[in-house]
Write a protein that holds these residues in place. Structure first.
Motif, PDB file in Angstrom:
ATOM      1  N   LEU A 135       0.833  -1.207   0.000  1.00 44.86           N
ATOM      2  CA  LEU A 135       0.000   0.000   0.000  1.00 44.86           C
ATOM      3  C   LEU A 135       0.864   1.251   0.000  1.00 44.86           C
ATOM      4  CD1 LEU A 135      -2.798  -1.008   2.530  1.00 44.86           C
ATOM      5  CD2 LEU A 135      -2.881  -1.015   0.049  1.00 44.86           C
ATOM      6  N   ILE A 140       1.598  -3.892  12.815  1.00 48.04           N
ATOM      7  CA  ILE A 140       1.257  -3.543  11.421  1.00 48.04           C
ATOM      8  C   ILE A 140       0.243  -4.533  10.843  1.00 48.04           C
ATOM      9  CG2 ILE A 140       2.127  -3.096   9.091  1.00 48.04           C
ATOM     10  CD1 ILE A 140       4.736  -2.222  10.247  1.00 48.04           C
ATOM     11  N   TYR A 152      -3.070  -3.490   8.853  1.00 45.72           N
ATOM     12  CA  TYR A 152      -2.941  -3.757   7.419  1.00 45.72           C
ATOM     13  C   TYR A 152      -3.997  -4.770   6.967  1.00 45.72           C
ATOM     14  CZ  TYR A 152       0.394  -3.140   3.511  1.00 45.72           C
ATOM     15  OH  TYR A 152       1.024  -2.771   2.346  1.00 45.72           O
ATOM     16  N   VAL A 201       1.879  -8.530   3.601  1.00 41.75           N
ATOM     17  CA  VAL A 201       1.491  -9.029   4.919  1.00 41.75           C
ATOM     18  C   VAL A 201       2.062 -10.431   5.173  1.00 41.75           C
ATOM     19  CG1 VAL A 201      -0.732 -10.234   4.819  1.00 41.75           C
ATOM     20  CG2 VAL A 201      -0.387  -8.459   6.490  1.00 41.75           C
TER      21      VAL A 201
HETATM   22  N1  PFF Z   1       6.772  -1.982   1.995  1.00 42.88           N
HETATM   23  C1  PFF Z   1       5.436  -2.145   2.458  1.00 42.88           C
HETATM   24  C2  PFF Z   1       4.520  -1.140   1.796  1.00 42.88           C
HETATM   25  O1  PFF Z   1       5.033  -0.268   1.081  1.00 42.88           O
HETATM   26  O2  PFF Z   1       3.311  -1.220   1.953  1.00 42.88           O
HETATM   27  C3  PFF Z   1       5.473  -1.992   3.940  1.00 42.88           C
HETATM   28  C4  PFF Z   1       4.747  -3.076   4.585  1.00 42.88           C
HETATM   29  C5  PFF Z   1       3.542  -2.819   5.119  1.00 42.88           C
HETATM   30  C6  PFF Z   1       5.256  -4.350   4.579  1.00 42.88           C
HETATM   31  C7  PFF Z   1       2.806  -3.819   5.644  1.00 42.88           C
HETATM   32  C8  PFF Z   1       4.526  -5.368   5.121  1.00 42.88           C
HETATM   33  C9  PFF Z   1       3.289  -5.092   5.610  1.00 42.88           C
HETATM   34  F1  PFF Z   1       2.531  -6.060   6.069  1.00 42.88           F
END
Ligand code: PFF
Length: 424
Positions: free
Chosen positions: A27, A100, A104, A318
């Motif tokens: 995201l 997260i 998420y 995720v």
């Molecule tokens: N690099 C991910 C992003 O740009 O959304 C960051 C991330 C968020 C990694 C949530 C993993 C995740 F579960």
């Protein structure tokens, strides 16, 4: 206890690259990068972002891969092996993913709903869907179950296999959508101008910080993910080349997302549509659905592809976080992968329920009223996001650099740098 031998790790260099890129592309690329760019001076922000990715982010990524490869273990053990005093930092790398995953997954659930509802006018459902608690919980569960099934398959047969298919698919869909949006005609030029015209006066100190933190978040740094994936990387994996490719892929996807989103929004406004919000959650779940619905049948197809692509991006991100916590549980408590992932997912699901409810209240609260279920004046999603992004992740990423720079024995050669640390 699961030993992280090569057979349990990535089978190929390209598998490692695509899995790490799958984690990086999320995201953050498809949603927050475009709107942060437009809010912070367009191309000026992009320039700083790219610099942050290649000059700082790539170095931190190498440090994190190194910590994982050297320890051949989860982040807690990896930081402990770097220095006895750094075990607490490893714990951060477990708590951050847990936080997260919980918010998420709620957003992941939204994207599943919007994908499936693409042919039924998504622009009308934001309020009714987010306020319908059982439905939000159902879609959060669907999203988490999809992720759980992949992680249950293990690194080679689950994460690597899925990433090898989904990442190229995501890229092809994104290029197709960007080309379609760039060909919409009216308003496209204005959209590109808004997105990419450099305005250095709009890039204040906050913009500089935003570019740097966006680079860290986008590369999945400071969350334990790269340390964990590094521990599964075999000897044959070329670290420098892999990091370079991950950074290029991640940046390309972010840039392409903006090339699709802003021309589409400006086209909608140019043909008489209302002014749309390009910020926060409303960009993804209110403004874009309005644009797509307005484009007739083609718009519904583009909507389906767009939200399907966002589901892929969120899912491959995720799973990388779930893997961090699962690897820790397997190694710490000596349980089987299946049991570990079921426990981790159940805990995350339990916490994501109040997060989903709190976000629903916040999105549907009449203006001027304070919705229930808030912490420090924020809904739980924004609160978790703030705690992880502003406080925990920078500490964790900084810790990786300190561990690499000062605390571990200095390697004598490049070969030694990336070979596992022999057992004490
Ligand atoms: N690099 C991910 C992003 O740009 O959304 C960051 C991330 C968020 C990694 C949530 C993993 C995740 F579960």
């Amino acid at each position: 206890m699961e030993k992280v031998k090569k057979r349990n790790g990535f089978a190929s260099g390209i598998g490692f690259i695509l899995a790490a890129a799958g984690s990086a592309v999320g995201l953050g690329n498809l949603w927050s990068f475009p709107y942060k760019t437009s809010a912070n001076g367009g191309a000026a922000f992009v320039l700083l972002y790219v610099l942050s990715v290649f000059v700082i982010g790539s170095v931190v990524m190498i440090a994190e891969i190194y910590l994982g490869k050297r320890a051949q273990a989860n982040p807690v053990t990896a930081y402990k092996k770097a220095s006895k005093n750094l075990g607490w930092l490893g714990l951060f790398a477990i708590i951050i993913p847990l936080f997260i995953i919980c918010y998420y997954s709620v957003l992941g659930g939204y994207t599943v709903k919007f994908t499936l509802n693409s042919f039924n006018n998504n622009s009308e459902i934001l309020g009714s869907f987010t306020g319908n608690i059982p439905e939000v919980i159902l879609y959060t569960a669907i999203f988490l179950i999809l992720a759980l099934v992949v992680v249950m398959g293990g690194v080679k047969n689950g994460i690597e296999k899925v990433s090898k298919v989904l990442m190229p698919a995501l890229f092809i869909i994104l290029v197709g959508i960007a080309v379609y949006c760039l060909c919409l005609g009216e308003g496209v030029k204005e959209g590109l101008n808004y997105y990419l015209n450099p305005d250095f006066s709009a890039l204040g100190f906050e913009g500089v910080l935003a570019a740097m933190s966006q680079a860290f978040f986008s590369l999945s740094l400071g969350m334990g993910i790269i340390v964990s994936y590094g521990s599964y990387a075999g000897k044959e994996i070329k670290v420098g080349k892999s990091v370079c490719m991950i950074c290029i892929f991640d940046t390309l996807v972010a840039l392409l997302a903006g090339l699709a989103i802003f021309p589409a929004i400006y086209h909608y406004q140019a043909i008489g549509g209302s002014a749309l919000s390009d910020r926060g959650i409303l960009l993804l779940f209110e403004s874009l659905p309005l644009v797509f619905d307005n484009l007739g049948t083609a718009g519904h197809i583009v909507s389906f592809l767009f939200f399907g692509m966002v589901v892929i991006a969120a899912l491959t991100s995720v799973i990388s976080l779930l893997e961090v916590v699962t690897q820790f549980v397997i190694q710490k408590f000596g349980v089987r992968r299946k049991k570990a992932i079921l426990c981790v997912s159940a805990i995350c699901f339990a916490i994501s329920v109040p997060v989903g409810i709190s976000l629903g209240y916040a999105l549907n609260a009449p203006s001027g009223t304070t919705p229930p279920l808030q912490i420090c004046g924020q809904n739980l999603l924004d609160f978790f996001d703030m705690v992880t992004n502003v406080v925990l992740m920078p500490i964790c990423a900084l810790g990786s650099c300190i561990a690499l720079g000062w605390l571990i024995d200095k390697p004598q050669s490049k070969a030694q740098l990336f070979s596992p640390k022999p057992a004490a």
